[in-house]
Write a protein that holds these residues in place. Structure first.
Motif, PDB file in Angstrom:
ATOM      1  N   VAL A 192       0.833  -1.202   0.000  1.00  0.00           N
ATOM      2  CA  VAL A 192       0.000   0.000   0.000  1.00  0.00           C
ATOM      3  C   VAL A 192       0.869   1.253   0.000  1.00  0.00           C
ATOM      4  CG1 VAL A 192      -1.644   1.358   1.354  1.00  0.00           C
ATOM      5  CG2 VAL A 192      -1.994  -1.096   1.063  1.00  0.00           C
ATOM      6  N   ARG A 193       1.908   1.253   0.816  1.00  0.00           N
ATOM      7  CA  ARG A 193       2.810   2.424   0.873  1.00  0.00           C
ATOM      8  C   ARG A 193       3.433   2.690  -0.492  1.00  0.00           C
ATOM      9  NH1 ARG A 193       7.360   1.963   5.087  1.00  0.00           N
ATOM     10  NH2 ARG A 193       7.623   4.148   4.525  1.00  0.00           N
ATOM     11  N   GLN A 194       3.912   1.631  -1.133  1.00  0.00           N
ATOM     12  CA  GLN A 194       4.572   1.785  -2.423  1.00  0.00           C
ATOM     13  C   GLN A 194       3.614   2.312  -3.479  1.00  0.00           C
ATOM     14  OE1 GLN A 194       7.799   1.505  -2.969  1.00  0.00           O
ATOM     15  NE2 GLN A 194       7.532   2.085  -5.121  1.00  0.00           N
ATOM     16  N   ARG A 195       2.390   1.806  -3.510  1.00  0.00           N
ATOM     17  CA  ARG A 195       1.428   2.221  -4.530  1.00  0.00           C
ATOM     18  C   ARG A 195       0.896   3.627  -4.286  1.00  0.00           C
ATOM     19  NH1 ARG A 195      -1.694  -3.589  -5.516  1.00  0.00           N
ATOM     20  NH2 ARG A 195       0.101  -4.594  -6.497  1.00  0.00           N
ATOM     21  N   LEU A 196       0.818   4.031  -3.030  1.00  0.00           N
ATOM     22  CA  LEU A 196       0.415   5.408  -2.738  1.00  0.00           C
ATOM     23  C   LEU A 196       1.455   6.390  -3.261  1.00  0.00           C
ATOM     24  CD1 LEU A 196      -1.072   5.183   0.877  1.00  0.00           C
ATOM     25  CD2 LEU A 196      -2.259   5.989  -1.184  1.00  0.00           C
ATOM     26  N   ILE A 197       2.722   6.011  -3.150  1.00  0.00           N
ATOM     27  CA  ILE A 197       3.792   6.870  -3.676  1.00  0.00           C
ATOM     28  C   ILE A 197       3.747   6.911  -5.199  1.00  0.00           C
ATOM     29  CG2 ILE A 197       6.293   7.091  -3.948  1.00  0.00           C
ATOM     30  CD1 ILE A 197       6.592   5.931  -1.128  1.00  0.00           C
ATOM     31  N   GLU A 198       3.623   5.730  -5.806  1.00  0.00           N
ATOM     32  CA  GLU A 198       3.658   5.640  -7.265  1.00  0.00           C
ATOM     33  C   GLU A 198       2.470   6.337  -7.932  1.00  0.00           C
ATOM     34  OE1 GLU A 198       3.744   1.466  -7.892  1.00  0.00           O
ATOM     35  OE2 GLU A 198       5.883   1.250  -7.442  1.00  0.00           O
ATOM     36  N   ARG A 199       1.285   6.204  -7.352  1.00  0.00           N
ATOM     37  CA  ARG A 199       0.082   6.677  -8.028  1.00  0.00           C
ATOM     38  C   ARG A 199      -0.438   8.016  -7.529  1.00  0.00           C
ATOM     39  NH1 ARG A 199      -3.330   1.013  -8.651  1.00  0.00           N
ATOM     40  NH2 ARG A 199      -1.556  -0.272  -9.292  1.00  0.00           N
ATOM     41  N   HIS A 200      -0.116   8.332  -6.271  1.00  0.00           N
ATOM     42  CA  HIS A 200      -0.669   9.574  -5.717  1.00  0.00           C
ATOM     43  C   HIS A 200       0.388  10.489  -5.117  1.00  0.00           C
ATOM     44  CE1 HIS A 200      -4.715   7.938  -6.264  1.00  0.00           C
ATOM     45  NE2 HIS A 200      -4.311   6.824  -5.681  1.00  0.00           N
ATOM     46  N   ASP A 201       1.650  10.067  -5.185  1.00  0.00           N
ATOM     47  CA  ASP A 201       2.746  10.850  -4.607  1.00  0.00           C
ATOM     48  C   ASP A 201       2.496  11.133  -3.128  1.00  0.00           C
ATOM     49  OD1 ASP A 201       5.231  12.064  -4.755  1.00  0.00           O
ATOM     50  OD2 ASP A 201       4.387  14.040  -5.196  1.00  0.00           O
ATOM     51  N   ILE A 202       1.942  10.141  -2.426  1.00  0.00           N
ATOM     52  CA  ILE A 202       1.679  10.248  -0.997  1.00  0.00           C
ATOM     53  C   ILE A 202       2.654   9.325  -0.267  1.00  0.00           C
ATOM     54  CG2 ILE A 202       0.021   9.831   0.860  1.00  0.00           C
ATOM     55  CD1 ILE A 202      -2.212  10.366  -1.167  1.00  0.00           C
ATOM     56  N   ALA A 203       3.465   9.878   0.601  1.00  0.00           N
ATOM     57  CA  ALA A 203       4.467   9.100   1.320  1.00  0.00           C
ATOM     58  C   ALA A 203       4.060   8.951   2.781  1.00  0.00           C
ATOM     59  CB  ALA A 203       5.832   9.766   1.215  1.00  0.00           C
ATOM     60  N   LEU A 204       3.537   7.784   3.112  1.00  0.00           N
ATOM     61  CA  LEU A 204       3.145   7.501   4.487  1.00  0.00           C
ATOM     62  C   LEU A 204       4.267   6.770   5.210  1.00  0.00           C
ATOM     63  CD1 LEU A 204      -0.535   6.168   4.131  1.00  0.00           C
ATOM     64  CD2 LEU A 204       0.221   8.513   4.575  1.00  0.00           C
ATOM     65  N   SER A 205       4.344   6.973   6.521  1.00  0.00           N
ATOM     66  CA  SER A 205       5.292   6.203   7.319  1.00  0.00           C
ATOM     67  C   SER A 205       4.741   4.797   7.521  1.00  0.00           C
ATOM     68  CB  SER A 205       5.496   6.878   8.681  1.00  0.00           C
ATOM     69  OG  SER A 205       4.309   6.772   9.458  1.00  0.00           O
ATOM     70  N   GLN A 206       5.589   3.912   8.007  1.00  0.00           N
ATOM     71  CA  GLN A 206       5.154   2.548   8.279  1.00  0.00           C
ATOM     72  C   GLN A 206       3.987   2.550   9.265  1.00  0.00           C
ATOM     73  OE1 GLN A 206       6.457  -0.171   6.859  1.00  0.00           O
ATOM     74  NE2 GLN A 206       5.472  -1.803   8.054  1.00  0.00           N
ATOM     75  N   ARG A 207       4.109   3.320  10.334  1.00  0.00           N
ATOM     76  CA  ARG A 207       3.074   3.349  11.365  1.00  0.00           C
ATOM     77  C   ARG A 207       1.774   3.952  10.838  1.00  0.00           C
ATOM     78  NH1 ARG A 207       3.167   0.081  15.239  1.00  0.00           N
ATOM     79  NH2 ARG A 207       4.599   0.945  16.763  1.00  0.00           N
ATOM     80  N   GLN A 208       1.854   4.995  10.050  1.00  0.00           N
ATOM     81  CA  GLN A 208       0.649   5.595   9.467  1.00  0.00           C
ATOM     82  C   GLN A 208      -0.066   4.589   8.565  1.00  0.00           C
ATOM     83  OE1 GLN A 208       2.456   8.956   7.600  1.00  0.00           O
ATOM     84  NE2 GLN A 208       2.480  10.192   9.461  1.00  0.00           N
ATOM     85  N   SER A 209       0.696   3.812   7.829  1.00  0.00           N
ATOM     86  CA  SER A 209       0.116   2.803   6.949  1.00  0.00           C
ATOM     87  C   SER A 209      -0.534   1.684   7.748  1.00  0.00           C
ATOM     88  CB  SER A 209       1.194   2.221   6.032  1.00  0.00           C
ATOM     89  OG  SER A 209       1.778   3.228   5.230  1.00  0.00           O
ATOM     90  N   GLU A 210       0.095   1.292   8.847  1.00  0.00           N
ATOM     91  CA  GLU A 210      -0.494   0.267   9.715  1.00  0.00           C
ATOM     92  C   GLU A 210      -1.818   0.745  10.293  1.00  0.00           C
ATOM     93  OE1 GLU A 210       3.722  -1.721  11.322  1.00  0.00           O
ATOM     94  OE2 GLU A 210       2.690  -0.169  12.481  1.00  0.00           O
ATOM     95  N   VAL A 211      -1.857   2.001  10.718  1.00  0.00           N
ATOM     96  CA  VAL A 211      -3.089   2.574  11.262  1.00  0.00           C
ATOM     97  C   VAL A 211      -4.173   2.611  10.184  1.00  0.00           C
ATOM     98  CG1 VAL A 211      -4.146   4.696  12.141  1.00  0.00           C
ATOM     99  CG2 VAL A 211      -1.961   3.910  13.082  1.00  0.00           C
ATOM    100  N   ALA A 212      -3.794   2.972   8.966  1.00  0.00           N
ATOM    101  CA  ALA A 212      -4.757   3.030   7.862  1.00  0.00           C
ATOM    102  C   ALA A 212      -5.398   1.667   7.628  1.00  0.00           C
ATOM    103  CB  ALA A 212      -4.066   3.506   6.585  1.00  0.00           C
ATOM    104  N   LEU A 213      -4.589   0.618   7.609  1.00  0.00           N
ATOM    105  CA  LEU A 213      -5.101  -0.731   7.367  1.00  0.00           C
ATOM    106  C   LEU A 213      -6.062  -1.167   8.474  1.00  0.00           C
ATOM    107  CD1 LEU A 213      -4.999  -3.281   5.598  1.00  0.00           C
ATOM    108  CD2 LEU A 213      -3.039  -4.045   6.963  1.00  0.00           C
ATOM    109  N   LEU A 214      -5.725  -0.861   9.712  1.00  0.00           N
ATOM    110  CA  LEU A 214      -6.572  -1.252  10.833  1.00  0.00           C
ATOM    111  C   LEU A 214      -7.873  -0.441  10.856  1.00  0.00           C
ATOM    112  CD1 LEU A 214      -3.832  -1.748  13.558  1.00  0.00           C
ATOM    113  CD2 LEU A 214      -5.255  -3.518  12.513  1.00  0.00           C
ATOM    114  N   ILE A 215      -7.814   0.819  10.451  1.00  0.00           N
ATOM    115  CA  ILE A 215      -9.031   1.628  10.333  1.00  0.00           C
ATOM    116  C   ILE A 215      -9.964   0.996   9.311  1.00  0.00           C
ATOM    117  CG2 ILE A 215      -9.972   3.825   9.492  1.00  0.00           C
ATOM    118  CD1 ILE A 215      -7.490   5.191  10.672  1.00  0.00           C
ATOM    119  N   LEU A 216      -9.417   0.604   8.170  1.00  0.00           N
ATOM    120  CA  LEU A 216     -10.227   0.010   7.102  1.00  0.00           C
ATOM    121  C   LEU A 216     -10.845  -1.307   7.541  1.00  0.00           C
ATOM    122  CD1 LEU A 216      -7.987   0.774   3.998  1.00  0.00           C
ATOM    123  CD2 LEU A 216     -10.132   1.881   4.643  1.00  0.00           C
TER     124      LEU A 216
END
Length: 264
Positions: A192-216
């Motif tokens: 998810v982190r890699q694709r957010l960078i590639e497609r939306h130029d959004i760079a999330l930290s590891q922890r932010q990405s973990e929180v995003a997955l758990l929210i979903l």
């Protein structure tokens, strides 16, 4: 005192055993389970390590139960489904009830609103078995709008009594399935982190990405904190950072942003 199972239950079980190794097993297996417990629908599917699930058998009185299973669930939504998490954490073989292990905010999350509610399911249980390394088969049994009733304590008692038989038959029937690789949430977070960078130029930290997955998946701040070993207040800080970086303000927007990244 245990009540006797319905008449001819043994005959239905015998038919399922006789059908082992053939395409007739799944419907015969369902017929036996339905004879023992009143069921509105079933979804039998296999989860693997690094590829999409495979639907083994489906049946329902209400078409909406499986209406979007290919277009939505199999294409990527399964990755945030509570039953898939049972596969990831490799729970013991046996019977599981969704209401007993679903995240605390599952009924309020966007996945539930956009997909699960449309199935009209009001209660769901599943036998989980492991026919091969890296493979779990889930025999999901549901109550939906056709009956509008949850499984009763008596239903659950019978379902638990059948668990060893059901899981044994499943492991035998689908022993030929295979999987490779190693699935972990860390791998999904990295993707998810890699694709957010590639497609939306959004760079999330590891922890932010973990929180995003758990929210979903439907976890609230307290539940996320327990999962990650941080305080609920710290979770809220990461959530605010996450939303700000993604230029969003709601879980619905997060769902719309991330789900396409899971379905590739």
């Amino acid at each position: 005192m245990m009540r006797a199972l319905p008449n001819s239950t043994e005959a239905y079980l015998g038919a399922a055993i006789a059908a082992l190794g053939t395409d007739d097993f799944a419907p015969a297996f369902y017929a036996w389970l339905h004879r023992c417990i009143e069921i509105d629908n079933t979804t039998m599917l296999a989860y693997f390590q690094t590829r999409r699930p495979e639907i083994l058998f489906c049946q329902a009185r209400v078409p909406s139960v499986h209406e979007r299973i290919d277009s939505d669930y199999i294409s990527g939504a399964y990755l945030i489904d509570p039953f898939h998490e049972l596969h990831v954490t490799r729970v013991d073989p046996g019977l599981y009830r969704l209401r007993d292990f679903a995240p605390d905010q599952f009924h309020r999350n966007e996945y539930f609103a956009s997909y699960y509610r449309r199935t009209t399911l009001v209660d769901e249980i599943a036998y989980v078995a492991y026919p091969a390394e890296g493979v779990s088969v889930h025999i999901c049994l549901g109550r939906d709008a056709s009956s509008g009733r949850s499984f009763s304590p008596r239903d659950m008692e019978i379902a638990h009594r059948l668990s060893a038989i059901a899981c044994g038959l499943v492991a035998k029937q689908w022993a030929g399935l295979s999987s490779s690789g190693d699935y972990t949430d860390a791998a999904l977070v990295d993707r998810v982190r890699q694709r957010l960078i590639e497609r939306h130029d959004i760079a999330l930290s590891q922890r932010q990405s973990e929180v995003a997955l758990l929210i979903l998946r439907g976890h609230g701040s307290v539940s996320i904190g327990l999962r990650l070993g941080i305080s609920p207040q710290t979770v809220k800080v990461f959530r605010k950072q996450l939303y700000r970086k993604c230029a969003i303000s709601s879980q619905a927007e997060l769902f719309s942003l991330v789900m396409p990244l899971l379905s590739d």
